[in-house]
Scaffold this motif. Structure first.
Motif, PDB file in Angstrom:
ATOM      1  N   VAL A   1     -38.745  22.012  -4.120  1.00 66.51           N
ATOM      2  CA  VAL A   1     -38.324  21.367  -5.371  1.00 66.51           C
ATOM      3  C   VAL A   1     -37.431  20.169  -5.071  1.00 66.51           C
ATOM      4  O   VAL A   1     -37.595  19.080  -5.648  1.00 66.51           O
ATOM      5  CB  VAL A   1     -37.587  22.377  -6.279  1.00 66.51           C
ATOM      6  N   ALA A   2     -36.491  20.344  -4.144  1.00 67.89           N
ATOM      7  CA  ALA A   2     -35.564  19.267  -3.785  1.00 67.89           C
ATOM      8  C   ALA A   2     -36.308  18.076  -3.196  1.00 67.89           C
ATOM      9  O   ALA A   2     -36.075  16.918  -3.585  1.00 67.89           O
ATOM     10  CB  ALA A   2     -34.525  19.780  -2.798  1.00 67.89           C
ATOM     11  N   ALA A   3     -37.202  18.346  -2.244  1.00 72.07           N
ATOM     12  CA  ALA A   3     -37.955  17.258  -1.610  1.00 72.07           C
ATOM     13  C   ALA A   3     -38.827  16.528  -2.620  1.00 72.07           C
ATOM     14  O   ALA A   3     -38.958  15.296  -2.580  1.00 72.07           O
ATOM     15  CB  ALA A   3     -38.809  17.820  -0.470  1.00 72.07           C
ATOM     16  N   SER A   4     -39.426  17.272  -3.546  1.00 72.02           N
ATOM     17  CA  SER A   4     -40.287  16.650  -4.570  1.00 72.02           C
ATOM     18  C   SER A   4     -39.486  15.715  -5.461  1.00 72.02           C
ATOM     19  O   SER A   4     -39.924  14.607  -5.785  1.00 72.02           O
ATOM     20  CB  SER A   4     -40.959  17.733  -5.416  1.00 72.02           C
ATOM     21  N   GLY A   5     -38.292  16.154  -5.864  1.00 73.90           N
ATOM     22  CA  GLY A   5     -37.456  15.295  -6.693  1.00 73.90           C
ATOM     23  C   GLY A   5     -36.972  14.070  -5.944  1.00 73.90           C
ATOM     24  O   GLY A   5     -37.060  12.941  -6.435  1.00 73.90           O
ATOM     25  N   ILE A   6     -36.486  14.271  -4.728  1.00 75.57           N
ATOM     26  CA  ILE A   6     -35.917  13.171  -3.944  1.00 75.57           C
ATOM     27  C   ILE A   6     -36.968  12.102  -3.647  1.00 75.57           C
ATOM     28  O   ILE A   6     -36.739  10.904  -3.848  1.00 75.57           O
ATOM     29  CB  ILE A   6     -35.300  13.718  -2.649  1.00 75.57           C
ATOM     30  N   LEU A   7     -38.131  12.519  -3.166  1.00 76.77           N
ATOM     31  CA  LEU A   7     -39.139  11.536  -2.776  1.00 76.77           C
ATOM     32  C   LEU A   7     -39.788  10.863  -3.977  1.00 76.77           C
ATOM     33  O   LEU A   7     -40.247   9.719  -3.871  1.00 76.77           O
ATOM     34  CB  LEU A   7     -40.205  12.205  -1.903  1.00 76.77           C
ATOM     35  N   SER A   8     -39.832  11.540  -5.127  1.00 77.45           N
ATOM     36  CA  SER A   8     -40.437  10.932  -6.313  1.00 77.45           C
ATOM     37  C   SER A   8     -39.638   9.757  -6.835  1.00 77.45           C
ATOM     38  O   SER A   8     -40.164   8.874  -7.523  1.00 77.45           O
ATOM     39  CB  SER A   8     -40.585  11.983  -7.425  1.00 77.45           C
ATOM     40  N   LEU A   9     -38.354   9.727  -6.509  1.00 84.60           N
ATOM     41  CA  LEU A   9     -37.499   8.629  -6.950  1.00 84.60           C
ATOM     42  C   LEU A   9     -37.776   7.335  -6.187  1.00 84.60           C
ATOM     43  O   LEU A   9     -37.661   6.234  -6.734  1.00 84.60           O
ATOM     44  CB  LEU A   9     -36.031   9.040  -6.766  1.00 84.60           C
ATOM     45  N   MET A  10     -38.191   7.438  -4.926  1.00 84.36           N
ATOM     46  CA  MET A  10     -38.211   6.288  -4.034  1.00 84.36           C
ATOM     47  C   MET A  10     -39.123   5.140  -4.481  1.00 84.36           C
ATOM     48  O   MET A  10     -38.682   3.983  -4.532  1.00 84.36           O
ATOM     49  CB  MET A  10     -38.567   6.724  -2.613  1.00 84.36           C
ATOM     50  N   PRO A  11     -40.406   5.380  -4.796  1.00 84.48           N
ATOM     51  CA  PRO A  11     -41.248   4.232  -5.161  1.00 84.48           C
ATOM     52  C   PRO A  11     -40.823   3.561  -6.458  1.00 84.48           C
ATOM     53  O   PRO A  11     -41.075   2.372  -6.642  1.00 84.48           O
ATOM     54  CB  PRO A  11     -42.652   4.851  -5.290  1.00 84.48           C
ATOM     55  N   ILE A  12     -40.186   4.299  -7.346  1.00 88.37           N
ATOM     56  CA  ILE A  12     -39.693   3.688  -8.582  1.00 88.37           C
ATOM     57  C   ILE A  12     -38.490   2.807  -8.265  1.00 88.37           C
ATOM     58  O   ILE A  12     -38.397   1.654  -8.720  1.00 88.37           O
ATOM     59  CB  ILE A  12     -39.293   4.763  -9.617  1.00 88.37           C
ATOM     60  N   TYR A  13     -37.581   3.329  -7.459  1.00 89.04           N
ATOM     61  CA  TYR A  13     -36.366   2.581  -7.140  1.00 89.04           C
ATOM     62  C   TYR A  13     -36.675   1.250  -6.459  1.00 89.04           C
ATOM     63  O   TYR A  13     -36.077   0.215  -6.793  1.00 89.04           O
ATOM     64  CB  TYR A  13     -35.447   3.418  -6.241  1.00 89.04           C
ATOM     65  N   TRP A  14     -37.601   1.259  -5.503  1.00 88.29           N
ATOM     66  CA  TRP A  14     -37.785   0.069  -4.677  1.00 88.29           C
ATOM     67  C   TRP A  14     -38.567  -1.049  -5.360  1.00 88.29           C
ATOM     68  O   TRP A  14     -38.809  -2.101  -4.765  1.00 88.29           O
ATOM     69  CB  TRP A  14     -38.410   0.440  -3.334  1.00 88.29           C
ATOM     70  N   THR A  15     -38.972  -0.854  -6.620  1.00 94.32           N
ATOM     71  CA  THR A  15     -39.491  -1.979  -7.397  1.00 94.32           C
ATOM     72  C   THR A  15     -38.361  -2.769  -8.045  1.00 94.32           C
ATOM     73  O   THR A  15     -38.571  -3.902  -8.488  1.00 94.32           O
ATOM     74  CB  THR A  15     -40.442  -1.493  -8.508  1.00 94.32           C
ATOM     75  N   LEU A  16     -37.158  -2.195  -8.113  1.00 90.11           N
ATOM     76  CA  LEU A  16     -36.068  -2.820  -8.876  1.00 90.11           C
ATOM     77  C   LEU A  16     -35.502  -4.089  -8.235  1.00 90.11           C
ATOM     78  O   LEU A  16     -35.226  -5.057  -8.954  1.00 90.11           O
ATOM     79  CB  LEU A  16     -34.955  -1.796  -9.113  1.00 90.11           C
ATOM     80  N   PRO A  17     -35.297  -4.147  -6.896  1.00 91.60           N
ATOM     81  CA  PRO A  17     -34.766  -5.402  -6.340  1.00 91.60           C
ATOM     82  C   PRO A  17     -35.632  -6.614  -6.647  1.00 91.60           C
ATOM     83  O   PRO A  17     -35.117  -7.718  -6.855  1.00 91.60           O
ATOM     84  CB  PRO A  17     -34.709  -5.117  -4.834  1.00 91.60           C
ATOM     85  N   GLY A  18     -36.951  -6.404  -6.697  1.00 90.32           N
ATOM     86  CA  GLY A  18     -37.848  -7.514  -6.979  1.00 90.32           C
ATOM     87  C   GLY A  18     -37.766  -8.024  -8.407  1.00 90.32           C
ATOM     88  O   GLY A  18     -38.271  -9.105  -8.715  1.00 90.32           O
ATOM     89  N   THR A  19     -37.141  -7.254  -9.309  1.00 93.92           N
ATOM     90  CA  THR A  19     -36.962  -7.737 -10.680  1.00 93.92           C
ATOM     91  C   THR A  19     -35.802  -8.721 -10.767  1.00 93.92           C
ATOM     92  O   THR A  19     -35.663  -9.420 -11.769  1.00 93.92           O
ATOM     93  CB  THR A  19     -36.687  -6.565 -11.644  1.00 93.92           C
ATOM     94  N   LEU A  20     -34.963  -8.771  -9.726  1.00 98.84           N
ATOM     95  CA  LEU A  20     -33.766  -9.613  -9.743  1.00 98.84           C
ATOM     96  C   LEU A  20     -33.839 -10.807  -8.810  1.00 98.84           C
ATOM     97  O   LEU A  20     -33.282 -11.862  -9.105  1.00 98.84           O
ATOM     98  CB  LEU A  20     -32.534  -8.790  -9.349  1.00 98.84           C
ATOM     99  N   LEU A  21     -34.494 -10.650  -7.650  1.00106.63           N
ATOM    100  CA  LEU A  21     -34.305 -11.571  -6.543  1.00106.63           C
ATOM    101  C   LEU A  21     -35.612 -12.193  -6.090  1.00106.63           C
ATOM    102  O   LEU A  21     -36.681 -11.585  -6.211  1.00106.63           O
ATOM    103  CB  LEU A  21     -33.671 -10.826  -5.354  1.00106.63           C
ATOM    104  N   SER A  22     -35.512 -13.400  -5.533  1.00108.62           N
ATOM    105  CA  SER A  22     -36.667 -14.066  -4.938  1.00108.62           C
ATOM    106  C   SER A  22     -36.205 -14.929  -3.785  1.00108.62           C
ATOM    107  O   SER A  22     -35.012 -15.207  -3.626  1.00108.62           O
ATOM    108  CB  SER A  22     -37.410 -14.922  -5.979  1.00108.62           C
ATOM    109  N   GLY A  23     -37.170 -15.363  -2.940  1.00110.83           N
ATOM    110  CA  GLY A  23     -36.864 -16.276  -1.853  1.00110.83           C
ATOM    111  C   GLY A  23     -35.862 -15.718  -0.865  1.00110.83           C
ATOM    112  O   GLY A  23     -35.854 -14.532  -0.544  1.00110.83           O
ATOM    113  N   VAL A  24     -34.974 -16.600  -0.383  1.00113.01           N
ATOM    114  CA  VAL A  24     -33.976 -16.187   0.596  1.00113.01           C
ATOM    115  C   VAL A  24     -33.005 -15.179  -0.006  1.00113.01           C
ATOM    116  O   VAL A  24     -32.455 -14.330   0.703  1.00113.01           O
ATOM    117  CB  VAL A  24     -33.225 -17.412   1.159  1.00113.01           C
ATOM    118  N   ALA A  25     -32.800 -15.244  -1.325  1.00110.15           N
ATOM    119  CA  ALA A  25     -31.947 -14.252  -1.991  1.00110.15           C
ATOM    120  C   ALA A  25     -32.564 -12.864  -1.899  1.00110.15           C
ATOM    121  O   ALA A  25     -31.848 -11.870  -1.759  1.00110.15           O
ATOM    122  CB  ALA A  25     -31.726 -14.641  -3.456  1.00110.15           C
TER     123      ALA A  25
END
Length: 459
Positions: free
Chosen positions: A357-381
């Protein structure tokens, strides 16, 4: 570069889908295999611990400090590594990362002989090699995230990210079984311990993938010989529209409150994740399992189930366009799973169930989280920001690996630290719920999930 007038009109949807499928099939399998190799090298120390502590006469505290030294090297060189990738190109830099980390990971197998060569204690050499491993690997994960931002607009990244991050449960599932088998089958061969053979053999895939990267990856759209001019124009035009209004100046990254919120989320998340990854074999061993092979097979169960749950969660998030709850709820579920796994630590069946249960919850968060930086930043930033987010976030690897060792030292029970890891995940979920809705709604992802994208559908 703006597309020429011949291609400035709205693209044909079927052509656009074919183009992105072509990109996915070309680069995603390579990155997937690289990440599988990376995680074999990163977390196999958790399996080596089962035997190496006795062989090297290390305490749990020495092991925990050595495991955590990786993250200090990772932290210090993360942003410079990502900026160098942006400067010199992903193809060369990712290959360099993989080759050097493989060599250092394999060198850990010879901690005692190397300590003799350099006239230092074995524990000091262990710390040094783990630190160097972090230095060598720094930049790989954020470099891949940055590389995906060179190709895909934000609204297409969730499905691609889930395809890349599926490597994590795959490597942890296969790695557990493989590591346990190697430590058992290779014990004593040519005078080396099983854990030494495990480190040596599991370093080979990273060396192989370094050369695969050189052959198959390219640095960006303009250098992709396998794309025609019309396909390149489409991809670049989409990125130009996508990047309008994003933070692009390096100086703006370090004082952006949303970037620091993402760092806090990753700090709390990774504390739970790395605590689980580094100590799961020991937690299962404390429940009464003694065979390295059996421990490896049992650790494969939580990660195998988590792989399926992660894909389902990412698919549902893509379909609905909702991100915040699809990230926060898995964090809370991961925390609950860790707490219950510790509470039922002496019941093997229930302990493995709640670790699942713990592993399922923890890993399910990852692909959602890592789309967020791209909503803010581009280029060298984006290069600096993603590197900074991952650098600070991975400092929690130090906390995750030390918490359990400290709890065992203070209380005599290895499972008590698991409660602290669970609390960090609850905090993570609360921080995710504090994300401004505007940050998530601007580039809402309503596309289909990766499995359907990778299916051979007719255009």
């Amino acid at each position: 570069m703006q597309p020429d007038s011949a291609h400035s009109h709205a693209p044909d949807p079927a052509f656009e889908e074919r183009t992105y499928r072509k990109v996915i099939f070309r680069i995603l399998p390579v990155l997937l295999l690289c990440y599988i190799a990376a995680y074999l090298d990163r977390v196999n120390i958790g399996f080596a611990k089962l035997d190496m502590l006795n062989d090297l006469q290390f305490s749990n505290t020495v092991y925990a400090l050595g495991a955590s030294m990786f993250f200090w090297g990772y932290f210090l060189f993360e942003v410079p590594s990502n900026l160098l990738l942006h400067r010199f190109g992903a193809r060369f830099w990712i290959a360099r990362i993989m080759l050097t980390w493989a060599v250092i990971s394999m060198a850990v197998a010879f901690t005692v002989p190397l300590a003799g060569v350099f006239n230092v204690q074995a524990s000091t050499m262990f710390y040094t090699l783990r630190f160097l491993l972090g230095v060598c690997e720094a930049g790989f994960f954020p470099g891949v995230i940055l590389y995906l931002n060179y190709w895909f607009p934000t609204h297409r990244q969730s499905r691609v990210m889930s395809g890349f991050l599926i490597a994590l449960p795959i490597s942890l599932t296969l790695g557990g079984a493989l590591s346990g088998w190697l430590m058992t089958a290779m014990q004593g061969v040519h005078g080396l311990a099983g854990w030494q053979w495990m480190l040596l053999i599991e370093g080979v895939p990273s060396i192989i993938m370094a050369f695969v990267v050189i052959v198959f990856l390219c640095d960006g759209i303009d250098k992709a010989k396998w794309l025609d001019d019309k396909e390149k124009a489409l991809l670049k035009a989409n990125l130009v529209r996508e990047n309008a209004g994003k933070v692009s100046r390096l100086s703006d990254v370090f004082f952006n409150p949303k970037v620091w919120l993402l760092i806090l989320i990753l700090l709390t998340f990774n504390t739970g994740f790395y605590g689980l990854a580094f100590w799961m074999p020991s937690i299962i061993k404390s429940a009464g399992v003694t065979s390295s092979l059996e421990i490896g097979l049992l650790t494969a169960i939580p990660y195998g189930v988590a792989m399926v749950v992660m894909l389902l969660n990412a698919r549902h998030s893509n379909r609905t366009g909702e991100r915040r709850l699809h990230a926060a709820i898995p964090a809370f579920i991961g925390g609950i799973g860790l707490m219950l796994s510790a509470y039922f630590a002496h019941d093997l069946v229930l302990s493995v169930l709640f670790l699942t249960v713990a592993a399922s919850g923890i890993l399910s968060l990852m692909p959602i989280y890592w789309t967020l930086p791209g909503t803010l930043l581009s280029g060298v930033a984006a290069a600096a920001g993603i590197g900074m987010i991952n650098a600070f976030g991975n400092l929690s690897g130090f906390a995750g690996s030390m918490i359990t060792a400290t709890a065992e030292t203070l209380t005599g029970n290895i499972n008590n630290g698991t409660y602290v890891l669970a609390v960090s995940l609850f905090i993570c979920g609360g921080l995710i719920l504090s994300i401004p809705r505007s940050m998530l709604s601007r580039h809402a992802d309503t596309t289909s999930a990766l499995p359907s994208t990778l299916a051979m559908e007719k255009a």
